[in-house]
Design a protein around this motif. Sequence first.
Motif, mmCIF file in Angstrom:
data_model
loop_
_atom_site.group_PDB
_atom_site.id
_atom_site.type_symbol
_atom_site.label_atom_id
_atom_site.label_comp_id
_atom_site.label_asym_id
_atom_site.label_seq_id
_atom_site.Cartn_x
_atom_site.Cartn_y
_atom_site.Cartn_z
ATOM 1 N N HIS A 97 1.409 9.704 7.263
ATOM 2 C CA HIS A 97 1.426 8.866 5.965
ATOM 3 C C HIS A 97 2.041 9.889 4.961
ATOM 4 O O HIS A 97 3.049 9.516 4.265
ATOM 5 N N VAL A 103 -3.048 9.710 11.219
ATOM 6 C CA VAL A 103 -2.623 8.812 10.076
ATOM 7 C C VAL A 103 -2.261 9.384 8.734
ATOM 8 O O VAL A 103 -1.369 9.145 8.457
ATOM 9 N N LYS A 106 0.914 4.191 14.609
ATOM 10 C CA LYS A 106 -0.268 4.535 14.060
ATOM 11 C C LYS A 106 -0.669 4.031 12.701
ATOM 12 O O LYS A 106 -1.805 3.641 12.451
ATOM 13 N N LEU A 107 0.410 3.916 11.986
ATOM 14 C CA LEU A 107 0.157 3.195 10.625
ATOM 15 C C LEU A 107 -0.249 1.897 10.681
ATOM 16 O O LEU A 107 -0.729 1.375 9.439
ATOM 17 N N TYR A 118 0.870 -1.180 0.028
ATOM 18 C CA TYR A 118 -0.096 -0.040 0.124
ATOM 19 C C TYR A 118 0.919 1.264 0.068
ATOM 20 O O TYR A 118 0.569 2.251 -0.546
ATOM 21 N N PHE A 119 1.946 1.240 0.621
ATOM 22 C CA PHE A 119 2.857 2.222 0.774
ATOM 23 C C PHE A 119 3.587 2.770 -0.599
ATOM 24 O O PHE A 119 4.152 3.490 -0.648
ATOM 25 N N ARG A 130 -1.421 12.415 8.487
ATOM 26 C CA ARG A 130 -0.361 13.242 8.792
ATOM 27 C C ARG A 130 0.887 12.533 8.725
ATOM 28 O O ARG A 130 2.038 12.764 7.709
ATOM 29 N N SER A 139 -2.742 0.815 11.781
ATOM 30 C CA SER A 139 -4.235 0.791 11.408
ATOM 31 C C SER A 139 -4.798 0.726 10.058
ATOM 32 O O SER A 139 -5.829 0.386 9.790
ATOM 33 N N LEU A 169 -7.203 6.786 1.928
ATOM 34 C CA LEU A 169 -6.554 6.331 3.180
ATOM 35 C C LEU A 169 -7.438 6.803 4.282
ATOM 36 O O LEU A 169 -7.814 6.038 5.220
ATOM 37 N N GLN A 219 -10.498 4.665 4.751
ATOM 38 C CA GLN A 219 -10.180 3.364 5.029
ATOM 39 C C GLN A 219 -10.028 3.341 6.558
ATOM 40 O O GLN A 219 -10.351 2.402 7.154
ATOM 41 N N VAL A 220 -9.253 4.261 7.013
ATOM 42 C CA VAL A 220 -8.927 4.393 8.576
ATOM 43 C C VAL A 220 -10.378 4.565 9.396
ATOM 44 O O VAL A 220 -10.570 3.921 10.369
#
Lengths: 189, 153
Positions: free
Chosen positions: A121, A117, B12-13, A34-35, A119, B15, A96, A99-100
């Motif tokens: 990410h 998240v 936190k990632l 995903y990243f 931020r 999640s 994103l 999704q979260v």
Amino acid sequence: MKESEIIKSAKRGDSEAFGRLYDQYVSQIYRFIYFRVSSKTDAEDLTHQVFLKAWKSLKRYKEKGHPFSSWLYRIAQNTVVDFYRTSRSHQDIETLPEQVLSENPNIEDRVDQSIEVERIHSVIRQLDETSQSVLLMKFVDHLSNKEISVTLEKSEGAIRVIQHRALKQVRDLLENHGEEGNHTTTREA
Amino acid sequence: MEKKEIIQQLEKLKSIEPHWEFQDSSKRSILASSQSFSLLSLWRPLYMGSFAALALVIGLSIILISGGGSSAYASLDMGDIKDELEELTISIELEEIAYSESLNEAVAVALQEISNDSLRHLNTELLLTEQEKFLFEEEGNPEIDELLNTVLF
């Protein structure tokens, strides 16, 4: 049952054993992908491909002192490379927060977490690919330096150096990000 | 910002996870497919081996048929080069001997010819005799002289 025994069973064609391996590693392989692709749909497709390839070629897997996860990460890495080789028009990062949000029941917590998240990410995405992988594997999936070094085909020393530099970069970026956020808030007020 | 805080932020990632519906359908789809081992991958080394052997046989056949293999390989071996050199020297010496023999034979034949009386064309006295004969004949025929005088005068 030890992982090595589960792998042996899966190699003999035991689908239930492979199912257990799937459950254990699907999240981290999904995150790893995903990243890189920044699209939920692509990440799901590629994650599926990775585990399908692993299942099909499991009989050729040989334990050489490296963890099973390293083998999966290598497949994932190659799958992502193939993906970009064939099509490079995927930059869908918008999924994103949604999704979260879908994972958390409380609406306020969900929003807060989504912002946090997003931020972190957005900061991570500014790093180079190797630094991203090292931080993700080390601090999100808690892999050992040895596992990371095998996966990324680098020495453990190099991994430690990358990790140190990447953390420093993240700190600088987060601080700048925070300052920008404060500036924005001040201007808006 | 402390390192611990950054690590907390990074955690936190975690999640970010695939949707459970995707996980379920993907896993079922994978496990429903047979873990068939490709026969092609098993036979690939054999294919490659047979191709290599075939190429080797063809290569050797071409070398043997053309007959150039031995000289080509001999030129790479120091021992063969030395042998070739020795053979070359011997053949040169043999040719020199043969030439000398033929030369001696030619000289002997020449000397024999000179000493032989049958070869009169080399004799000075004979040549002088022949010259006199020619002079005699050059005195002319009276009939021809008379005819010439008639025509000319």
